[in-house]
Design a protein around this motif. Structure first.
Motif, PDB file in Angstrom:
ATOM      1  N   LEU A  47      75.869 -17.083 -64.037  1.00 13.10           N
ATOM      2  CA  LEU A  47      76.230 -16.205 -62.983  1.00 13.10           C
ATOM      3  C   LEU A  47      75.065 -15.158 -62.713  1.00 13.10           C
ATOM      4  CD1 LEU A  47      80.020 -15.402 -62.771  1.00 13.10           C
ATOM      5  CD2 LEU A  47      78.725 -16.604 -61.108  1.00 13.10           C
ATOM      6  N   LYS A  48      74.729 -14.434 -63.940  1.00 13.17           N
ATOM      7  CA  LYS A  48      73.678 -13.497 -63.942  1.00 13.17           C
ATOM      8  C   LYS A  48      72.265 -13.998 -63.328  1.00 13.17           C
ATOM      9  CE  LYS A  48      75.711 -10.401 -67.200  1.00 13.17           C
ATOM     10  NZ  LYS A  48      75.582  -9.850 -68.604  1.00 13.17           N
ATOM     11  N   LYS A  49      72.111 -15.153 -63.887  1.00 12.45           N
ATOM     12  CA  LYS A  49      70.733 -15.801 -63.417  1.00 12.45           C
ATOM     13  C   LYS A  49      70.891 -16.262 -61.911  1.00 12.45           C
ATOM     14  CE  LYS A  49      69.744 -18.382 -67.826  1.00 12.45           C
ATOM     15  NZ  LYS A  49      69.853 -19.819 -68.411  1.00 12.45           N
ATOM     16  N   ARG A  50      71.883 -16.739 -61.478  1.00 12.36           N
ATOM     17  CA  ARG A  50      72.062 -17.151 -59.986  1.00 12.36           C
ATOM     18  C   ARG A  50      71.749 -15.603 -59.101  1.00 12.36           C
ATOM     19  NH1 ARG A  50      76.515 -21.690 -58.698  1.00 12.36           N
ATOM     20  NH2 ARG A  50      75.612 -23.268 -59.800  1.00 12.36           N
TER      21      ARG A  50
ATOM     22  N   ASP B 253      70.390 -12.809 -60.079  1.00 12.02           N
ATOM     23  CA  ASP B 253      69.121 -12.216 -59.904  1.00 12.02           C
ATOM     24  C   ASP B 253      67.976 -13.206 -59.210  1.00 12.02           C
ATOM     25  OD1 ASP B 253      69.817 -10.469 -61.696  1.00 12.02           O
ATOM     26  OD2 ASP B 253      69.222 -11.382 -63.585  1.00 12.02           O
ATOM     27  N   ALA B 254      68.205 -14.423 -59.214  1.00 14.75           N
ATOM     28  CA  ALA B 254      67.352 -15.509 -58.244  1.00 14.75           C
ATOM     29  C   ALA B 254      67.726 -15.568 -57.061  1.00 14.75           C
ATOM     30  CB  ALA B 254      67.479 -16.748 -59.085  1.00 14.75           C
ATOM     31  N   LYS B 255      68.652 -14.742 -56.518  1.00 13.03           N
ATOM     32  CA  LYS B 255      69.136 -15.160 -55.180  1.00 13.03           C
ATOM     33  C   LYS B 255      68.252 -14.096 -54.111  1.00 13.03           C
ATOM     34  CE  LYS B 255      73.489 -16.478 -53.521  1.00 13.03           C
ATOM     35  NZ  LYS B 255      74.827 -15.955 -53.101  1.00 13.03           N
ATOM     36  N   PRO B 256      67.895 -13.079 -54.415  1.00 10.75           N
ATOM     37  CA  PRO B 256      67.208 -12.277 -53.390  1.00 10.75           C
ATOM     38  C   PRO B 256      65.933 -12.843 -53.136  1.00 10.75           C
ATOM     39  CG  PRO B 256      67.958 -10.604 -55.145  1.00 10.75           C
ATOM     40  CD  PRO B 256      68.212 -11.853 -55.484  1.00 10.75           C
ATOM     41  N   ALA B 257      64.956 -13.579 -54.012  1.00  8.25           N
ATOM     42  CA  ALA B 257      63.687 -13.967 -53.462  1.00  8.25           C
ATOM     43  C   ALA B 257      64.186 -15.140 -52.676  1.00  8.25           C
ATOM     44  CB  ALA B 257      63.075 -14.662 -54.814  1.00  8.25           C
ATOM     45  N   THR B 258      65.020 -15.960 -52.926  1.00  9.44           N
ATOM     46  CA  THR B 258      65.132 -17.203 -51.958  1.00  9.44           C
ATOM     47  C   THR B 258      66.005 -16.852 -50.628  1.00  9.44           C
ATOM     48  OG1 THR B 258      67.246 -17.768 -53.151  1.00  9.44           O
ATOM     49  CG2 THR B 258      65.209 -18.834 -53.728  1.00  9.44           C
ATOM     50  N   LYS B 259      66.711 -15.683 -50.823  1.00 11.86           N
ATOM     51  CA  LYS B 259      67.655 -15.228 -49.637  1.00 11.86           C
ATOM     52  C   LYS B 259      66.636 -15.001 -48.184  1.00 11.86           C
ATOM     53  CE  LYS B 259      71.725 -12.887 -49.053  1.00 11.86           C
ATOM     54  NZ  LYS B 259      72.691 -11.714 -49.557  1.00 11.86           N
ATOM     55  N   LYS B 260      65.491 -14.325 -48.473  1.00 11.48           N
ATOM     56  CA  LYS B 260      64.975 -13.895 -47.351  1.00 11.48           C
ATOM     57  C   LYS B 260      64.312 -14.737 -46.388  1.00 11.48           C
ATOM     58  CE  LYS B 260      63.260  -9.617 -49.075  1.00 11.48           C
ATOM     59  NZ  LYS B 260      62.030  -8.827 -49.863  1.00 11.48           N
ATOM     60  N   PRO B 261      63.760 -15.948 -46.897  1.00  5.47           N
ATOM     61  CA  PRO B 261      63.265 -16.944 -46.039  1.00  5.47           C
ATOM     62  C   PRO B 261      64.490 -17.606 -45.179  1.00  5.47           C
ATOM     63  CG  PRO B 261      62.666 -17.378 -48.263  1.00  5.47           C
ATOM     64  CD  PRO B 261      63.317 -16.040 -48.143  1.00  5.47           C
ATOM     65  N   THR B 262      65.701 -17.648 -45.799  1.00  2.80           N
ATOM     66  CA  THR B 262      66.532 -18.457 -45.321  1.00  2.80           C
ATOM     67  C   THR B 262      67.363 -17.606 -44.165  1.00  2.80           C
ATOM     68  OG1 THR B 262      68.238 -17.436 -46.895  1.00  2.80           O
ATOM     69  CG2 THR B 262      67.730 -19.902 -47.370  1.00  2.80           C
ATOM     70  N   LYS B 263      67.310 -16.384 -44.203  1.00  6.70           N
ATOM     71  CA  LYS B 263      67.832 -15.206 -43.443  1.00  6.70           C
ATOM     72  C   LYS B 263      66.928 -15.335 -42.030  1.00  6.70           C
ATOM     73  CE  LYS B 263      69.284 -10.297 -43.049  1.00  6.70           C
ATOM     74  NZ  LYS B 263      69.448  -9.197 -43.735  1.00  6.70           N
ATOM     75  N   ALA B 264      65.412 -15.263 -42.201  1.00  6.86           N
ATOM     76  CA  ALA B 264      64.729 -15.444 -41.469  1.00  6.86           C
ATOM     77  C   ALA B 264      64.946 -16.688 -40.390  1.00  6.86           C
ATOM     78  CB  ALA B 264      63.252 -15.426 -41.846  1.00  6.86           C
TER      79      ALA B 264
END
Length: 162
Positions: free
Chosen positions: A102-105, A107-118
């Motif tokens: 859970l902690k890994k996921r 921590d890794a989310k913010p980096a992958t979240k930005k492109p998907t939001k755009a």
């Protein structure tokens, strides 16, 4: 023998009324009693309160009345404030995922979240544009096939010319 000397008699109960105007206690033998036309008995603390009532003054606007003190919370009542509990965020394991995963996921989310939001914003904008285009096409088609609406003033002009 000494028991009788120190024995207290029960306290005497005094019937008190409340002043109709100030809401202060009116003890027996004091105050003014007034009978209204609707046969309601009103008790006043003193002539001042009675006079103000007859002048139709509002007790809420006079600082020395209990009504004003109650409205403006000026009565001396000490209330102990309870300490607010601080909320603590607790991360618990979900069935099938351990805390480490859970902690890994997380921590890794913010980096992958930005492109998907755009990309989602772009998709929404594209849908809006397409919707506008469709609407324009419909309106254009309606205008070509439908009848032309003539204002009433022109209609009257036509009828008078004939």
């Amino acid at each position: 023998f000494f028991f009788f000397f120190f024995r207290r008699s029960p306290a005497m109960v005094i019937k008190t009324d409340l002043c109709y105007f100030t809401e202060c206690k009116v003890f027996p033998g004091h105050g003014i009693r007034y009978v209204r036309k609707d046969s309601k008995l009103l008790t006043f603390l003193n002539r001042k309160a009675f006079s103000l009532h007859l002048q139709r003054k509002k007790a809420q606007r006079l600082r020395w009345t209990l009504v004003w003190r109650r409205k403006h919370k000026a009565t001396a009542s000490k209330k102990v404030k309870k300490k607010a509990k601080k909320t603590v965020k607790v991360v618990r394991a979900i069935a099938g995922l351990s805390l480490d995963e859970l902690k890994k996921r997380r921590d890794a989310k913010p980096a992958t979240k930005k492109p998907t939001k755009a990309s989602t914003i772009k998709a929404v904008k594209k849908r809006k544009v397409e919707k506008k285009d469709r609407k324009k096409k419909k309106d254009f088609a309606k205008r070509r096939t439908g009848f032309v609406k003539v204002p009433k003033t022109r209609m009257k002009m036509r009828s008078t010319q004939r």
